[in-house]
Design a protein around this motif. Structure first.
Motif, mmCIF file in Angstrom:
data_model
loop_
_atom_site.group_PDB
_atom_site.id
_atom_site.type_symbol
_atom_site.label_atom_id
_atom_site.label_comp_id
_atom_site.label_asym_id
_atom_site.label_seq_id
_atom_site.Cartn_x
_atom_site.Cartn_y
_atom_site.Cartn_z
ATOM 1 N N ARG A 158 0.900 -1.312 -0.251
ATOM 2 C CA ARG A 158 0.085 -0.130 -0.002
ATOM 3 C C ARG A 158 1.052 1.074 0.024
ATOM 4 N N LYS A 190 -5.300 -11.349 -4.834
ATOM 5 C CA LYS A 190 -7.111 -10.963 -5.026
ATOM 6 C C LYS A 190 -7.283 -9.719 -4.642
ATOM 7 N N SER A 191 -6.163 -8.791 -4.220
ATOM 8 C CA SER A 191 -6.349 -7.602 -4.040
ATOM 9 C C SER A 191 -6.299 -6.708 -5.315
ATOM 10 N N PRO A 192 -6.861 -5.395 -5.248
ATOM 11 C CA PRO A 192 -6.667 -4.500 -6.351
ATOM 12 C C PRO A 192 -5.321 -4.411 -7.077
#
Length: 282
Positions: A158, A190-192
């Motif tokens: 992030r 599976k995250s953006p």
């Protein structure tokens, strides 16, 4: 008249404090030399000497091996000796290939660092990647950063902000089905940002085990109980100092010193690092 000296010669005329076997002299611990270790009475041939952690390995006639600290406490042909590290040889000529097996390119400046990165779990992982792939990574402008574990990988991603021009490759230890590491990798995928991140790994508990054991004179890496921290357990079973982090660091320096090229690493690690380099430079 001749009289005998009832007390013999002057005891102070000689070195009356000298040991019966004579005083120890320094010699280089050369492989093939047969010595005896006085505290254990082990007599054997010197089969390995490590300058970094200052140890010598003896092999007796039954092919049993033991490792001892260099220094005093040995006999050579019955005489006390102090084993010293052998003299270093001259450095070899400049290689025509890099440690990773790529053709060495001389006179090329390191490329300005790309936005993309390769993350590895710890310092030892980073140092091993640098040792073998460092020349290639500098030419490609790829920076390797270590995370001190992967528990906070999502937070690091992030902060970094992966994207089409900011790809991230991640090398993970012990990436096997059902492990904590595999669950973290699946969550990231599976995250953006998952499509801009490639997480690969090797099956070993620690990157130390990605170094071929025979490079250290071992048939295989020791089996360490899960209740024991793996690095300390390895050092303990191999007879290396393991009291604190400084001992572990010296052990790693010894292991890393045995790595000169990709030939010294297990294929399970080689393929994964090459995959990451291709991903972040593609």
């Amino acid at each position: 008249m001749t009289t005998s000296d009832r007390y013999g010669s002057d005891v102070l005329a000689t070195d009356w404090r000298a040991p019966k076997r004579g005083r120890a002299v320094e010699i280089e611990a050369e492989t093939g030399l047969v010595v005896e270790e006085v505290t254990t009475d082990m007599c054997g041939e010197i089969v390995a000497v490590d300058r970094d952690i200052r140890t010598v390995t003896l092999e007796d006639r039954r092919n049993k091996r033991r490792t001892f600290p260099l220094g005093p406490g040995f006999l050579l042909e019955g005489k006390p000796v102090i084993l010293m590290p052998p003299t270093r040889l001259k450095a070899p000529a400049a290689p025509t290939r890099t440690a990773s097996g790529s053709v060495a390119v001389s006179g090329v400046k390191a490329r300005v660092a790309r936005a993309s990165r390769i993350f590895v779990e710890g310092r030892h992982d980073a140092e091993l990647v640098e040792k073998v792939w460092g020349d290639d990574l500098r030419v490609e402008g790829v920076v390797v950063e270590y995370l001190d574990g992967v528990d906070d990988l999502a937070e690091h991603l992030r902060d970094f902000g992966p994207g089409p021009e900011r790809k991230v490759g991640v090398l993970v230890d012990h990436l096997v089905p059902g492990s904590k590491e595999s669950r973290i990798a699946q969550a990231v995928a599976k995250s953006p940002v998952g499509r801009h991140v490639l997480i690969v790994g090797h099956p070993y508990v620690d990157v130390w085990a990605a170094v071929k054991p025979e490079r250290l004179g071992l048939q295989r890496w020791p089996d360490v109980p899960r209740s024991v921290e793996w690095k300390k357990g390895v050092c303990q079973q191999l007879g290396w100092p393991h009291r604190d982090q400084a001992d572990i660091a010296r052990a790693w320096k010894h292991i890393l010193g045995k790595v000169t090229s990709f030939h010294d690493l297990e294929p399970a690690l080689l393929g994964r690092v090459e995959e990451l380099i291709d991903f972040v430079t593609g």
